[in-house]
Scaffold this motif. Structure first.
Motif, mmCIF file in Angstrom:
data_model
loop_
_atom_site.group_PDB
_atom_site.id
_atom_site.type_symbol
_atom_site.label_atom_id
_atom_site.label_comp_id
_atom_site.label_asym_id
_atom_site.label_seq_id
_atom_site.Cartn_x
_atom_site.Cartn_y
_atom_site.Cartn_z
ATOM 1 N N SER A 15 16.342 -39.909 -5.595
ATOM 2 C CA SER A 15 15.135 -39.623 -6.632
ATOM 3 C C SER A 15 16.125 -39.206 -7.921
ATOM 4 C CB SER A 15 14.105 -38.591 -6.419
ATOM 5 O OG SER A 15 14.909 -37.246 -6.388
ATOM 6 N N ASP B 264 6.916 -33.875 -8.483
ATOM 7 C CA ASP B 264 6.848 -33.487 -9.978
ATOM 8 C C ASP B 264 6.780 -34.679 -10.667
ATOM 9 O OD1 ASP B 264 7.266 -31.059 -8.864
ATOM 10 O OD2 ASP B 264 9.188 -30.878 -9.194
ATOM 11 N N MET C 113 20.811 -35.784 -11.149
ATOM 12 C CA MET C 113 20.137 -35.175 -12.241
ATOM 13 C C MET C 113 20.396 -36.131 -13.521
ATOM 14 S SD MET C 113 21.634 -31.032 -11.617
ATOM 15 C CE MET C 113 20.411 -30.440 -12.832
ATOM 16 N N ARG D 259 14.452 -27.864 -2.838
ATOM 17 C CA ARG D 259 13.681 -28.114 -4.125
ATOM 18 C C ARG D 259 12.626 -28.907 -3.571
ATOM 19 N NH1 ARG D 259 15.637 -27.050 -8.921
ATOM 20 N NH2 ARG D 259 17.735 -27.504 -8.137
ATOM 21 N N TYR E 144 16.174 -36.426 -11.012
ATOM 22 C CA TYR E 144 15.612 -35.214 -11.275
ATOM 23 C C TYR E 144 15.671 -34.963 -12.827
ATOM 24 C CZ TYR E 144 15.392 -30.087 -11.152
ATOM 25 O OH TYR E 144 15.026 -28.749 -11.347
ATOM 26 N N ARG E 145 14.737 -35.114 -13.521
ATOM 27 C CA ARG E 145 15.013 -35.028 -15.005
ATOM 28 C C ARG E 145 14.905 -33.729 -15.470
ATOM 29 N NH1 ARG E 145 12.310 -39.323 -18.499
ATOM 30 N NH2 ARG E 145 10.877 -39.922 -16.615
ATOM 31 N N ARG E 146 15.821 -33.333 -16.390
ATOM 32 C CA ARG E 146 15.990 -32.143 -17.020
ATOM 33 C C ARG E 146 15.916 -32.223 -18.357
ATOM 34 N NH1 ARG E 146 14.921 -28.655 -14.015
ATOM 35 N NH2 ARG E 146 16.487 -26.965 -14.593
ATOM 36 N N CYS F 132 10.660 -31.202 -5.411
ATOM 37 C CA CYS F 132 10.714 -32.600 -5.406
ATOM 38 C C CYS F 132 11.609 -33.553 -4.531
ATOM 39 C CB CYS F 132 11.314 -32.782 -7.003
ATOM 40 S SG CYS F 132 12.733 -32.383 -7.368
ATOM 41 N N ALA F 133 12.585 -32.644 -3.883
ATOM 42 C CA ALA F 133 13.214 -33.359 -2.895
ATOM 43 C C ALA F 133 12.882 -32.975 -1.418
ATOM 44 C CB ALA F 133 14.943 -33.036 -3.093
ATOM 45 N N ALA G 297 19.219 -35.634 -5.023
ATOM 46 C CA ALA G 297 18.746 -36.170 -6.146
ATOM 47 C C ALA G 297 19.848 -36.092 -7.406
ATOM 48 C CB ALA G 297 17.556 -35.207 -6.603
ATOM 49 N N ASP H 130 9.883 -36.708 -12.400
ATOM 50 C CA ASP H 130 10.961 -37.244 -11.551
ATOM 51 C C ASP H 130 10.378 -38.707 -11.368
ATOM 52 O OD1 ASP H 130 12.016 -34.750 -11.709
ATOM 53 O OD2 ASP H 130 10.923 -33.893 -9.862
#
Length: 331
Positions: A198, A76, A110, A143, A200-202, A145-146, A108, A79
């Motif tokens: 990684s 994504d 957050m 998920r 994981y951007r929120r 992205c993971a 990952a 990320d």
């Protein structure tokens, strides 16, 4: 955030075989950034611009089909991959070449928009673990992205085929990562890496949801009480659909027919569990009636049976409280 993401891919200790990007009709500087990156990249970069907007899930599937490597990692654009991500994954692949490993997932961290930690991981795998076929929970989803998956799964992941299977019931159509997880769990082994690989951007709108996810065992039970009849009915229908789809796949694929039929049978049983759970939460049911369905779930292994359809301790206590304590019905 695209520039940061691309930099994190370029900084991998294990250089990727290639980077394939499908631009879903973006209107910003995405293509310019990608073309500039491609000129300087030490590995091949292929950029495809869609003729029409596909939506994120179908776009990921299309992109996967354009990949030439044996293993595919979704990425994504907001990320960040930590430098050792691909190296750690390659180590797992090398260690499990004698089995049919189809899916690898990692933890990952957050973070917020400025990459400051939110104090939680998602996914949050507690230890490295190898799962056999059909050992993961029926509705479990890795998920996107993971996850890193074997391209063998693409045989069952064509966008048009998926759409055809879910024609007339588009509300049940799974996202790309849910579909890949289901196929991998049915056909082969899955490996979870506990290490964070990684970020994981929120975003601001979702940070408050992270706070709500924290809490004690009692708070978790209280939160799950907001889910009821409608959601369990949806999960029952999804399990029924998966069971039906796997039979259709088995008919057209003799090579993995046995595995597909076993998966279909297990999803059929999962549908039975959720059918009873939905009835448990249906309006105007007496305590006697609720207790019957609670017992049916219990003795069918719906709480503490095989991991594929066992919902676990939270579900047991939630349903127990609903049957014997809570009076207000949940829709």
């Amino acid at each position: 955030y695209l520039i940061e993401q691309l930099a994190s891919i370029a900084n991998q200790k294990y250089i990727p075989f290639e980077l394939v990007v499908c631009d879903d009709r973006s209107s910003d500087r995405t293509l310019e950034i990608l073309n500039n990156f491609a000129k300087e990249s030490s590995f091949p970069v292929r950029i495809c611009q869609n003729e029409k907007n596909l939506g994120y899930s179908e776009n990921f599937i299309k992109c996967a089909f354009l990949c030439k490597g044996d293993w595919i990692a979704f990425c994504d654009q907001d990320d960040i991959w930590l430098p050792e991500k691909l190296m750690k994954i390659q180590n797992v692949i090398n260690q499990h070449r004698k089995i049919n490993l189809l899916l690898i997932a990692h933890s990952a961290k957050m973070v917020d928009e400025q990459l400051c930690s939110l104090g939680k991981r998602s996914p949050d795998y507690k230890k490295n673990k190898l799962y056999r076929p059909n050992q993961l929970f029926a509705h479990f989803r890795v998920r996107g992205c993971a996850m890193i998956f074997n391209n063998k799964l693409l045989e069952y992941a064509d966008r048009e085929t998926i759409s055809e299977y879910f024609r007339g019931c588009t509300s049940l159509k799974p996202d790309h990562d849910h579909w890949v997880t289901m196929l991998a769990n049915t056909l082969g082994h899955t490996f979870f890496i506990s290490e964070t690989l990684s970020l994981y951007r929120r975003h601001i709108a979702t940070v408050t949801q992270v706070s709500a996810m924290k809490g004690s065992f009692v708070n978790q039970i209280r939160k799950t009480l907001t889910v009821g009849y409608a959601e369990y009915t949806r999960l029952k229908m999804l399990a029924e659909k998966y069971s039906e789809v796997l039979v259709e796949l088995a008919i057209s694929n003799s090579k993995e027919k046995e595995e597909l039929l076993v998966g279909s049978k297990k999803y059929f049983h999962s549908a039975y569990v959720y059918k009873n759970r939905a009835i448990l939460y249906k309006n105007n049911k007496s305590i006697y009636n609720k207790c019957i369905h609670f017992i049916l779930i219990l003795f069918s292994g719906g709480y503490f049976g095989k991991s594929f359809y066992s919902m676990g301790l939270y579900a047991f206590f939630k349903d127990f409280l609903f049957c014997f304590i809570r009076k207000k019905n949940i829709s």
